[in-house]
Design a protein around this motif. Structure first.
Motif, PDB file in Angstrom:
ATOM      1  N   UNK A 179      41.802  31.603  12.198  1.00 29.06           N
ATOM      2  CA  UNK A 179      41.403  31.547  13.610  1.00 29.06           C
ATOM      3  C   UNK A 179      40.098  30.786  13.779  1.00 29.06           C
ATOM      4  N   UNK A 180      39.199  30.874  12.784  1.00 30.36           N
ATOM      5  CA  UNK A 180      37.951  30.101  12.856  1.00 30.36           C
ATOM      6  C   UNK A 180      38.243  28.606  12.787  1.00 30.36           C
ATOM      7  N   UNK A 181      39.164  28.228  11.905  1.00 26.57           N
ATOM      8  CA  UNK A 181      39.534  26.810  11.794  1.00 26.57           C
ATOM      9  C   UNK A 181      40.208  26.345  13.077  1.00 26.57           C
ATOM     10  N   UNK A 189      47.941  25.846  15.135  1.00 27.16           N
ATOM     11  CA  UNK A 189      48.336  27.254  15.071  1.00 27.16           C
ATOM     12  C   UNK A 189      47.706  27.895  13.840  1.00 27.16           C
ATOM     13  N   UNK A 190      46.968  28.999  14.011  1.00 30.88           N
ATOM     14  CA  UNK A 190      46.357  29.667  12.857  1.00 30.88           C
ATOM     15  C   UNK A 190      47.416  30.305  11.965  1.00 30.88           C
ATOM     16  N   UNK A 191      47.308  30.059  10.668  1.00 28.35           N
ATOM     17  CA  UNK A 191      48.317  30.558   9.741  1.00 28.35           C
ATOM     18  C   UNK A 191      48.421  32.057   9.683  1.00 28.35           C
ATOM     19  N   UNK A 192      47.312  32.767   9.897  1.00 25.68           N
ATOM     20  CA  UNK A 192      47.337  34.226   9.826  1.00 25.68           C
ATOM     21  C   UNK A 192      48.200  34.836  10.921  1.00 25.68           C
ATOM     22  N   UNK A 193      48.486  34.076  11.964  1.00 27.71           N
ATOM     23  CA  UNK A 193      49.376  34.571  13.016  1.00 27.71           C
ATOM     24  C   UNK A 193      50.809  34.738  12.559  1.00 27.71           C
ATOM     25  N   UNK A 194      51.127  34.187  11.380  1.00 31.50           N
ATOM     26  CA  UNK A 194      52.484  34.286  10.828  1.00 31.50           C
ATOM     27  C   UNK A 194      52.593  35.339   9.735  1.00 31.50           C
ATOM     28  N   UNK A 217      46.769  33.500   5.925  1.00 23.79           N
ATOM     29  CA  UNK A 217      45.317  33.365   6.083  1.00 23.79           C
ATOM     30  C   UNK A 217      44.802  32.192   5.258  1.00 23.79           C
ATOM     31  N   UNK A 218      43.908  31.401   5.866  1.00 23.02           N
ATOM     32  CA  UNK A 218      43.359  30.237   5.180  1.00 23.02           C
ATOM     33  C   UNK A 218      44.169  28.971   5.383  1.00 23.02           C
TER      34      UNK A 218
END
Length: 466
Positions: free
Chosen positions: A415-417, A430-435, A440-441
């Motif tokens: 989310x920071x990225x 799209x932030x990867x942690x949303x999946x 994450x990362x």
């Protein structure tokens, strides 16, 4: 400046006097409208002062309890949350040219060979000869036959195994209803959020465990670069249902034939059912399987969902299908397809006849050629994005068999990225942690976009990370 409005109430036929004056702060602005009511007490003749706000006076609640499963869902659904953040950014920077490479929504026009067929069907509805009302809930016979012969030739899938729908996402929820709340479920991590969220809503999961960012009763099959984005099945617990997407959304990775053979054998050994999401199958090239039914024995353990959305630009038209082979049976021998047919007939009146006319046009020789051109265009976009991040020194995955690029930002919050990219380049990703926690990362970059926007976004990425 007006004074507050006085309200008079009557309780048990007693006369109540009510008075109120506006309450002001030191700078003479009203703080609130407060109602002071003197309530007579027959026993003590003591006046009680009761303060109620306007909201409390008008609020009404039913006696219906909220679905506790929905209350378990974490925050908002991923893509509406991204939309909310995008809207806030546009308010902050009203003159910025915001480019969206986030949500996987197509951007290129639907080929005319397809829209002309839909237009003809639509105009025909205004004539006696061309009008049609309710159709078969399972889809028009001709379209089901064409899907079977086009995508499943020589795979043992027949016309009556096909259920035409308003899209794969809708069918995912129908399948959850089909299996109910008592089944256990496994899902790739990361994966399309609808699998987990629909599982939560139907009641298959326990509570969300914030410390590990997982729901208690879901088996998360970790898929990372270290295991070639395919789970180590020796470490996966037995579940009733296995959701599997290939090519995967969000990682863009497509499972090899050898990997899918392992998955089918794993399901057979455990008596599980695979729900195989093949929404991006037309992006696959070479010997990589496009359908789970290319694998021997899959018809006994698998269901496949698919869609015209990412082939023909049907994200708004809404047309897809699900394959439930007649060989697939429950533990008591009852065919799964019979129950799914009942679900479809109970909760669905069939896909739009206009959309189905478009589906038939998609599967004509001209339509197939046009769809391959659309897919080819997005694959060219994908290559541009992959080349950009690779040239900047990033580890990049996906982008070969799917319109998604999975970019690694080690040691950083997804989310920071996402926020940094949006703030500094005005590009939505799209932030990867949303999946899922294994995302994450990472950040997913979608190749769905006009060519000039993709090129401009990549220019901005180079400016940011040079």
């Amino acid at each position: 400046m007006s004074s507050s409005v006085l309200h008079h109430n009557h309780v048990a036929s007693a006369s109540l006097s009510s008075s109120s004056s506006a309450i002001f702060s030191p700078n003479s602005l009203p703080v609130t409208r407060t109602q002071i009511v003197r309530v007579s007490s027959k026993k003590s003749a003591v006046c009680k002062c009761v303060a109620t706000s306007p909201a409390e006076q008008t609020a009404y609640k039913t006696k219906v309890t909220r679905n506790g499963n929905i209350a378990k869902l974490q925050a908002g659904y991923l893509f509406p949350e991204i939309g909310r953040r995008k809207a806030a950014h546009m308010l902050k920077y009203p003159d910025a040219q915001v480019i969206s490479l986030g949500i996987g929504d197509t951007t290129e026009p639907i080929p005319e060979v397809i829209t002309s067929a839909m237009a003809k069907r639509a105009l025909g509805l205004s004539t006696v000869e061309g009008y049609s009302g309710y159709g078969a809930e399972q889809g028009e016979k001709q379209l089901r036959a064409q899907i079977a012969s086009t995508f499943y030739a020589n795979l043992g899938i027949e016309e009556d195994d096909i259920f035409v729908s308003d899209g794969a996402k809708s069918d995912i929820s129908r399948l959850q209803v089909l299996f109910g709340s008592n089944v256990t479920m496994a899902v790739q991590d990361p994966s399309y959020p609808a699998y987990v969220d629909s599982s939560v809503i139907i009641g298959q999961t326990g509570q969300y465990q914030k410390d590990i960012e997982k729901f208690a009763n879901i088996e998360y099959m970790k898929c990372t670069p270290e295991n070639d984005f395919f789970p180590d099945l020796s470490k996966v617990s037995r579940t009733d249902i296995i959701f599997f997407c290939s090519p995967n959304n969000p990682t863009g990775s497509a499972a090899s034939r050898e990997q899918l053979i392992k998955l089918v054998n794993f399901a057979k050994d455990n008596g599980s059912i695979i729900i195989y999401d093949s929404a991006y199958a037309m992006y696959v090239s070479g010997d990589t399987p496009k359908s789970i039914f290319e694998i021997p024995g899959a018809r006994e353990v698998a269901i496949e969902t698919a869609s015209f959305s990412k082939y023909a630009g049907f994200t708004g038209v809404r047309l897809g299908w699900t394959v439930v082979p007649k060989e697939l049976k429950y533990s008591d021998g009852h065919p799964v397809a019979k129950d799914f047919n009942r679900i479809v007939c109970t909760g669905f009146n069939g896909a739009s006849n206009i959309a189905q006319a478009g589906g038939l046009a998609c599967l004509s020789p001209e339509g197939l050629e046009a769809m391959h051109e659309v897919v080819g265009f997005y694959k060219e976009n994908t290559k541009i994005i992959v080349d950009t991040f690779t040239s900047l020194g990033f580890k990049v995955y996906g982008g070969i068999h799917a319109p998604y690029v999975w970019v690694h930002f080690p040691g950083q919050s997804s989310w920071d990225v996402f926020s940094e990219i949006l703030e500094k380049t005005h590009v939505v990703t799209t932030p990867g942690s949303g999946f899922g926690p294994a995302g994450e990362g990472f950040v997913r970059v979608s190749a769905f976009g006009h060519r000039e926007n993709v090129l401009e976004a990549c220019r901005r990425f180079k400016e940011l990370y040079k």
